[in-house]
Design an enzyme around this catalytic site. Structure first.
Site, PDB file in Angstrom:
ATOM      1  CG  ASP A 245      37.454  48.460  36.992  1.00  0.00           C
ATOM      2  OD1 ASP A 245      36.927  47.699  36.002  1.00  0.00           O
ATOM      3  OD2 ASP A 245      38.448  48.102  37.606  1.00  0.00           O
TER       4      ASP A 245
ATOM      5  CB  CYS B  21      39.691  45.127  32.684  1.00  0.00           C
ATOM      6  SG  CYS B  21      38.141  44.777  33.699  1.00  0.00           S
TER       7      CYS B  21
ATOM      8  CE  LYS C  27      41.082  47.679  35.445  1.00  0.00           C
ATOM      9  NZ  LYS C  27      40.548  46.446  35.997  1.00  0.00           N
TER      10      LYS C  27
ATOM     11  CG  HIS D 219      43.973  45.222  34.949  1.00  0.00           C
ATOM     12  ND1 HIS D 219      42.555  44.293  34.239  1.00  0.00           N
ATOM     13  CD2 HIS D 219      44.916  43.729  34.153  1.00  0.00           C
ATOM     14  CE1 HIS D 219      42.846  42.947  34.291  1.00  0.00           C
ATOM     15  NE2 HIS D 219      43.712  42.802  34.184  1.00  0.00           N
TER      16      HIS D 219
ATOM     17  CG  HIS E 151      37.209  45.366  39.660  1.00  0.00           C
ATOM     18  ND1 HIS E 151      37.410  44.059  40.618  1.00  0.00           N
ATOM     19  CD2 HIS E 151      37.092  44.500  38.113  1.00  0.00           C
ATOM     20  CE1 HIS E 151      37.491  42.876  39.086  1.00  0.00           C
ATOM     21  NE2 HIS E 151      37.766  43.644  38.458  1.00  0.00           N
TER      22      HIS E 151
ATOM     23  CG  ASP F 116      35.853  49.137  32.864  1.00  0.00           C
ATOM     24  OD1 ASP F 116      34.676  48.985  33.024  1.00  0.00           O
ATOM     25  OD2 ASP F 116      37.011  48.682  33.275  1.00  0.00           O
ATOM     26  CG  HIS F 117      33.121  46.401  31.690  1.00  0.00           C
ATOM     27  ND1 HIS F 117      32.933  45.917  32.160  1.00  0.00           N
ATOM     28  CD2 HIS F 117      34.468  45.731  31.691  1.00  0.00           C
ATOM     29  CE1 HIS F 117      33.932  45.386  33.134  1.00  0.00           C
ATOM     30  NE2 HIS F 117      34.912  45.672  32.422  1.00  0.00           N
TER      31      HIS F 117
ATOM     32  CE  LYS G  84      34.476  42.524  34.514  1.00  0.00           C
ATOM     33  NZ  LYS G  84      34.561  42.616  36.071  1.00  0.00           N
TER      34      LYS G  84
END
Length: 623
Positions: free
Chosen positions: A79, A119, A178, A180, A335, A387-388, A412
């Protein structure tokens, strides 16, 4: 609703080939600003739209699944990890030996791309193999991700995830970590967006996301803003109460009554109390763990979550080692608030962020060791990604709490710049995928969908557009090129950039239609904000667009012009046509992240007791 910006230079009601030409034989028509429009405007004839859909839709794989038993599939997703934070992608100071070993034993993708720079939409695209705009997992109002657990927005039940297909093919499916992507629609227990409603047999983790507010950090996603608003409101009400009191006593306000004074005082005190308690309310509302449909721990003890997740992963693998299984491990690392156990604090050369990254790498090692112990290494496809890109704006005081994106510009939240979307991509399957192979072709997180569906013996859905492409032939070396000729890069519902892989020249062109305005001037990010905006006056629309050749300039440092690049007009026109074709495949859908579905609703709040008195620890005995 979705962004249906016209092809730059073409009025949205006109076919591309009917655009009035400007002077010069190679000019496009007048460039127009991308914008969100309420409906779909189709200007091509229906037969052409069908042809485009057939062209851009899923293609059958050129080869069948490898012979032998179907593999177990283990997907590992970090993350907010920056691509530059990993040793095998060039970092020499943060130690990631387990991820590096995974790459040495498998295939490393160097141009692996997230479908979104934040996310929620990125994870929706990963699970469905589709741009998040197609499922409505974007916003047009600046709400970049799901804001609360108790919102009605989320991944629509009509979407087909790879977990649904693999479950139907006999796989046992699990998600640890996670989510989300939403929880409920109309009541707190309908769980319409829950992982178990999207193909997972087992879920243990956070239905929302780890965030700084879970630890009441100096950095804050929601708490600081809510406290400020509540304090301002309480001050205004206090001023009104004082005015009414003075008016009553001096008889300057004849309409004032003591009842009104008392009620305004009560409102003022309630606002003050809420501002003091809002941090605790957020912790209980969003920072909790679920096991399947039940709350396991509310609020969660963040320092104890990492070993609990590892225990769940180990237990799932051991229970299902006869296979086949699909396990998606969605790390809470890295994160903010960078919750790191004592064993790893102070170990790295990069502060708490480096410590947290090294702890996550250790977790990867523990998971791989479980496969080794259970004799599953050779029968399991392992995939690692983020995720990014890393967050550049995650700063507090003089400390940086976000990742590093290597040579790539931005981070991000930036829909077009490479640093926000270029991520690690590693596949390992001993005996099937060649060890030490590197692939420099454009690939996407969306490609995991058709790849694992193919390996499971399933079929990609034919009733919808799937944007991912099966990677197996590319990973094995039997295909020279990625099946992606064009990739679109959205920021919310707005198209910020697109890339063209010109295979005959070996070039990868990137066209930017809009870019965020960095703050302060000369900076490389939007400091002072959580992320850069996607629209509004803090975004620059480029007329004509910016053009970069990523094969020669991966840092996007030198924009090309017609004077410096003879192919400028041809490249821009080619990308414009590809975008027009892409837009013909879009259908209007409700945007799940807009305010109507992305505002906290008390009747949707999961709670062990009666909100706000939510507290439980149902795993205490096993712990």
């Amino acid at each position: 609703m979705y962004s249906n910006s016209p092809v730059w230079g073409c009025p949205s009601q006109s076919p591309l080939n009917e655009c009035p030409q400007l002077s010069g034989s190679r000019k496009l028509c007048a460039w127009m600003e991308p914008r969100a429009q309420p409906g779909l405007v189709l200007s091509f004839r229906s037969w052409l739209a069908l042809a485009v859909a057939a062209l851009l839709g899923p293609k059958p794989s050129a080869c069948g699944p490898p012979p032998g038993p179907r593999p177990n599939i283990l997907l590992l997703m970090a993350d907010d990890l920056g691509i530059g934070d990993v040793g095998c992608y060039g970092n020499t100071t943060i130690r990631t030996p387990n991820i590096d070993r995974l790459a040495a034993d498998g295939v490393r993708l160097t141009q692996h791309l997230a479908a979104a720079p934040v996310c929620t939409p990125s994870r929706a695209a990963f699970l469905t193999g589709r741009y998040p705009l197609r499922s409505g997992m974007v916003s047009s109002q600046g709400l970049r991700v799901l804001q609360w657990t108790a919102v009605s927005g989320g991944l629509p039940p009509s979407e087909i995830t790879f977990a649904k297909i693999l479950k139907a093919r006999g796989y046992t499916t699990g998600l640890v970590g996670k989510w989300h992507l939403g929880l409920s629609c109309a009541s707190s227990d309908d769980h319409c967006h829950h992982p178990l409603n999207h193909g997972f047999d087992h879920f243990y983790g956070m239905p929302f996301s780890m965030m700084a507010d879970c630890e009441r950090w100096g950095l804050s996603e929601k708490r600081a803003v809510l406290e400020h608003r509540l304090n301002v409101c309480s001050q205004l009400v206090a001023l009104a109460t004082l005015t009414l009191t003075i008016g009553k006593l001096t008889r300057l306000i004849p309409a004032a009554s003591w009842t009104l004074v008392i009620w305004s005082t009560v409102v003022c005190l309630l606002l003050l109390a809420t501002s003091c308690l809002v941090g605790a309310l957020i912790e209980h509302a969003d920072c909790f763990l679920m096991r399947n449909h039940s709350i396991a721990e509310q609020p969660m003890r963040s320092q104890e979550t990492m070993p609990l997740m590892l225990r769940e992963v180990s237990s799932f693998v051991k229970r299902n080692k006869q296979g086949p299984f699909l396990l998606f491990v969605s790390f809470l690392h890295v994160h903010t608030p960078l919750v790191t156990t004592e064993n790893f604090r102070g170990r790295s050369a990069h502060g708490l962020y480096g410590d947290n990254t090294e702890e996550m790498d250790w977790m990867v090692g523990q998971i791989l060791e479980t496969l080794d112990t259970e004799g599953l290494t050779n029968s399991t496809l392992v995939y690692f990604t983020s995720d990014h890109g890393g967050s550049l704006e995650a700063q507090f005081g003089n400390n940086q709490y976000g990742g590093w994106n290597g040579v790539y510009k931005g981070g991000k939240g930036m829909g077009g710049w490479e640093g926000g979307i270029r991520v690690p991509g590693i596949f390992r399957w001993p005996g099937v995928l060649p060890a030490g192979r590197e692939i420099h072709e454009p690939t996407s997180l969306m490609d995991v969908f058709p790849t694992v569906v193919h390996l499971a013996g399933g079929q990609v859905p034919q009733d919808r557009v799937v944007d991912g492409r099966d990677l197996l032939a590319l990973l094995q070396g039997t295909a020279r090129h990625s099946d992606h000729e064009f990739l679109m890069h959205y920021c919310e519902s707005f198209l910020h950039a697109a890339r063209w892989h010109q295979r005959d020249r070996g070039a990868v062109w990137k066209v930017h239609f809009a870019t965020p305005v960095f703050q302060p001037d000369g900076a490389g990010a939007c400091y002072g904000q959580a992320v850069c905006p996607c629209s509004g006056d803090k975004v620059t629309h480029h007329v004509p667009p910016l053009l970069f050749d990523l094969s020669r300039d991966p840092s996007e440092a030198h924009a090309l012009t017609p004077d410096t690049e003879p192919s400028f007009h041809r490249v821009v026109e080619t990308v414009a046509r590809a975008v027009a074709a892409h837009r013909q495949t879009l259908s209007p859908v409700p945007l799940q992240l807009d305010a109507a579905d992305n505002t906290w609703k008390p009747w949707l709040q999961p709670c062990c007791g009666r909100f706000p008195f939510c507290w439980c620890d149902r795993d205490a005995d096993s712990r």
